[in-house]
Design a protein around this motif. Structure first.
Motif, PDB file in Angstrom:
ATOM      1  N   ASP A  52     -24.397  48.435  40.713  1.00  0.00           N
ATOM      2  CA  ASP A  52     -24.052  48.469  39.300  1.00  0.00           C
ATOM      3  C   ASP A  52     -25.276  48.672  38.413  1.00  0.00           C
ATOM      4  O   ASP A  52     -25.179  49.273  37.335  1.00  0.00           O
ATOM      5  CB  ASP A  52     -23.352  47.171  38.893  1.00  0.00           C
ATOM      6  CG  ASP A  52     -21.968  47.038  39.513  1.00  0.00           C
ATOM      7  OD1 ASP A  52     -21.409  48.080  39.935  1.00  0.00           O
ATOM      8  OD2 ASP A  52     -21.460  45.909  39.592  1.00  0.00           O
ATOM      9  N   ALA A  53     -26.420  48.159  38.848  1.00  0.00           N
ATOM     10  CA  ALA A  53     -27.637  48.254  38.037  1.00  0.00           C
ATOM     11  C   ALA A  53     -28.212  49.662  38.016  1.00  0.00           C
ATOM     12  O   ALA A  53     -29.039  49.978  37.152  1.00  0.00           O
ATOM     13  CB  ALA A  53     -28.687  47.271  38.540  1.00  0.00           C
ATOM     14  N   VAL A  54     -27.822  50.505  38.969  1.00  0.00           N
ATOM     15  CA  VAL A  54     -28.300  51.890  38.987  1.00  0.00           C
ATOM     16  C   VAL A  54     -27.327  52.719  38.153  1.00  0.00           C
ATOM     17  O   VAL A  54     -26.217  53.019  38.574  1.00  0.00           O
ATOM     18  CB  VAL A  54     -28.393  52.436  40.425  1.00  0.00           C
ATOM     19  CG1 VAL A  54     -28.829  53.905  40.405  1.00  0.00           C
ATOM     20  CG2 VAL A  54     -29.373  51.598  41.243  1.00  0.00           C
ATOM     21  N   THR A  72     -28.331  44.506  33.417  1.00  0.00           N
ATOM     22  CA  THR A  72     -27.412  44.303  34.540  1.00  0.00           C
ATOM     23  C   THR A  72     -28.106  43.563  35.677  1.00  0.00           C
ATOM     24  O   THR A  72     -27.510  42.687  36.319  1.00  0.00           O
ATOM     25  CB  THR A  72     -26.878  45.655  35.043  1.00  0.00           C
ATOM     26  OG1 THR A  72     -26.209  46.331  33.980  1.00  0.00           O
ATOM     27  CG2 THR A  72     -25.909  45.460  36.197  1.00  0.00           C
ATOM     28  N   VAL A  73     -29.369  43.890  35.945  1.00  0.00           N
ATOM     29  CA  VAL A  73     -30.117  43.237  37.017  1.00  0.00           C
ATOM     30  C   VAL A  73     -30.206  41.734  36.787  1.00  0.00           C
ATOM     31  O   VAL A  73     -30.013  40.933  37.707  1.00  0.00           O
ATOM     32  CB  VAL A  73     -31.530  43.840  37.148  1.00  0.00           C
ATOM     33  CG1 VAL A  73     -32.373  43.024  38.143  1.00  0.00           C
ATOM     34  CG2 VAL A  73     -31.457  45.294  37.601  1.00  0.00           C
ATOM     35  N   ILE A  74     -30.490  41.333  35.548  1.00  0.00           N
ATOM     36  CA  ILE A  74     -30.708  39.906  35.272  1.00  0.00           C
ATOM     37  C   ILE A  74     -29.440  39.218  34.776  1.00  0.00           C
ATOM     38  O   ILE A  74     -29.449  38.007  34.531  1.00  0.00           O
ATOM     39  CB  ILE A  74     -31.839  39.703  34.253  1.00  0.00           C
ATOM     40  CG1 ILE A  74     -31.477  40.311  32.896  1.00  0.00           C
ATOM     41  CG2 ILE A  74     -33.134  40.290  34.787  1.00  0.00           C
ATOM     42  CD1 ILE A  74     -32.536  40.074  31.826  1.00  0.00           C
ATOM     43  N   GLY A  75     -28.347  39.979  34.625  1.00  0.00           N
ATOM     44  CA  GLY A  75     -27.070  39.365  34.305  1.00  0.00           C
ATOM     45  C   GLY A  75     -26.875  38.986  32.859  1.00  0.00           C
ATOM     46  O   GLY A  75     -26.274  37.942  32.562  1.00  0.00           O
ATOM     47  N   VAL A  76     -27.378  39.809  31.934  1.00  0.00           N
ATOM     48  CA  VAL A  76     -27.144  39.552  30.510  1.00  0.00           C
ATOM     49  C   VAL A  76     -26.451  40.768  29.914  1.00  0.00           C
ATOM     50  O   VAL A  76     -26.638  41.894  30.380  1.00  0.00           O
ATOM     51  CB  VAL A  76     -28.459  39.272  29.751  1.00  0.00           C
ATOM     52  CG1 VAL A  76     -29.148  38.036  30.309  1.00  0.00           C
ATOM     53  CG2 VAL A  76     -29.390  40.472  29.783  1.00  0.00           C
ATOM     54  N   PRO A  77     -25.636  40.578  28.874  1.00  0.00           N
ATOM     55  CA  PRO A  77     -24.943  41.717  28.257  1.00  0.00           C
ATOM     56  C   PRO A  77     -25.915  42.616  27.507  1.00  0.00           C
ATOM     57  O   PRO A  77     -26.931  42.165  26.986  1.00  0.00           O
ATOM     58  CB  PRO A  77     -23.939  41.054  27.311  1.00  0.00           C
ATOM     59  CG  PRO A  77     -24.533  39.706  27.005  1.00  0.00           C
ATOM     60  CD  PRO A  77     -25.252  39.290  28.256  1.00  0.00           C
ATOM     61  N   HIS A  78     -25.597  43.886  27.478  1.00  0.00           N
ATOM     62  CA  HIS A  78     -26.407  44.836  26.733  1.00  0.00           C
ATOM     63  C   HIS A  78     -26.227  44.616  25.234  1.00  0.00           C
ATOM     64  O   HIS A  78     -25.110  44.462  24.757  1.00  0.00           O
ATOM     65  CB  HIS A  78     -26.000  46.262  27.103  1.00  0.00           C
ATOM     66  CG  HIS A  78     -26.595  47.302  26.216  1.00  0.00           C
ATOM     67  ND1 HIS A  78     -27.947  47.365  25.964  1.00  0.00           N
ATOM     68  CD2 HIS A  78     -26.025  48.319  25.511  1.00  0.00           C
ATOM     69  CE1 HIS A  78     -28.186  48.384  25.145  1.00  0.00           C
ATOM     70  NE2 HIS A  78     -27.038  48.970  24.843  1.00  0.00           N
TER      71      HIS A  78
END
Length: 220
Positions: A52-54, A72-78
């Motif tokens: 998902d992070a790519v 996405t890598v660290i699990g926070v919303p954009h």
């Protein structure tokens, strides 16, 4: 646009410069030596079957690069209210782009300002090399190599390449390793141990290695 050639550090100052950027509530830093450019987002081609992070691929001056979405890598919303930036980094001869919410400045710091957090405080999936104390706040140093290795799985190829080295007894040799990325230290140490080197001493930076002992065995 930032270009690495604009950065100049005097030798022997025990200083480094970091690019400071933001993702969600977090303030991060990354060594400018790992950064090639900072650009605005470009048209992106999605990739099927990737983590998902790519987020996909971009083309910059004829070179195709992978876009890694750090939120996405660290699990926070954009944060939709921010002006996205792509930080072009290079590792193992390949470039990839970190998409972040914003980039604010380049700051010169000394190694004395960096603390290595304990295991409990590292958090964020263990993606930190340390924290920089700036007085009013702390900046999280991002372990970019760990992200790149885990997403591209280059660690598998590195380990396989290391196993091709014929193991011999080299226990009488001493090797000093100075590397700020924990992931890279682990890969280097594992590869050297498989090759028969067991007299390994590792440090987070070159200054600690120099202060620890002035006698270093050079292995050719």
């Amino acid at each position: 646009m930032y270009n690495q050639h604009d950065i100049l550090l005097e030798a022997g100052t025990n200083e480094l410069e970091i690019v400071i950027f933001h993702c969600g509530p977090y303030t991060f830093g990354i060594n400018v030596m790992k950064v090639r450019e900072i650009i605005v987002p470009l048209p992106m081609t999605p990739l099927p079957g990737t983590p998902d992070a790519v987020k996909g691929l971009i083309e910059l001056r004829g070179e195709v690069m992978t876009v890694i979405d750090l939120p996405t890598v660290i699990g926070v919303p954009h944060d939709e209210a921010t002006e996205d930036r792509l930080i072009i980094c290079e590792f193992n001869g390949e470039k990839s782009d970190l998409r972040v919410d914003s980039v604010t400045e380049i700051r010169r710091i000394s190694w004395e300002q960096i603390d290595t957090p304990n295991e409990l405080a590292r958090g964020i999936e263990g993606l930190t090399n340390g924290v920089v104390k700036t007085g009013d706040k702390m900046i999280i140093l991002l372990d970019y190599e760990k992200i790149a290795l885990e997403l591209s799985r280059k660690d598998i190829f590195a380990r396989e390449e290391g196993r091709r080295v014929q193991s011999r007894d080299r226990s009488d040799k001493i090797i000093w390793i100075a590397e700020d990325s924990e992931m890279l230290r682990m890969l280097i140490i594992e590869t050297l141990e498989e090759a028969g080197y067991h007299g390994l001493k590792w440090f987070i930076n070159g200054k600690d290695a120099m202060l620890s002992n002035k006698e270093v065995t050079v292995i050719s």
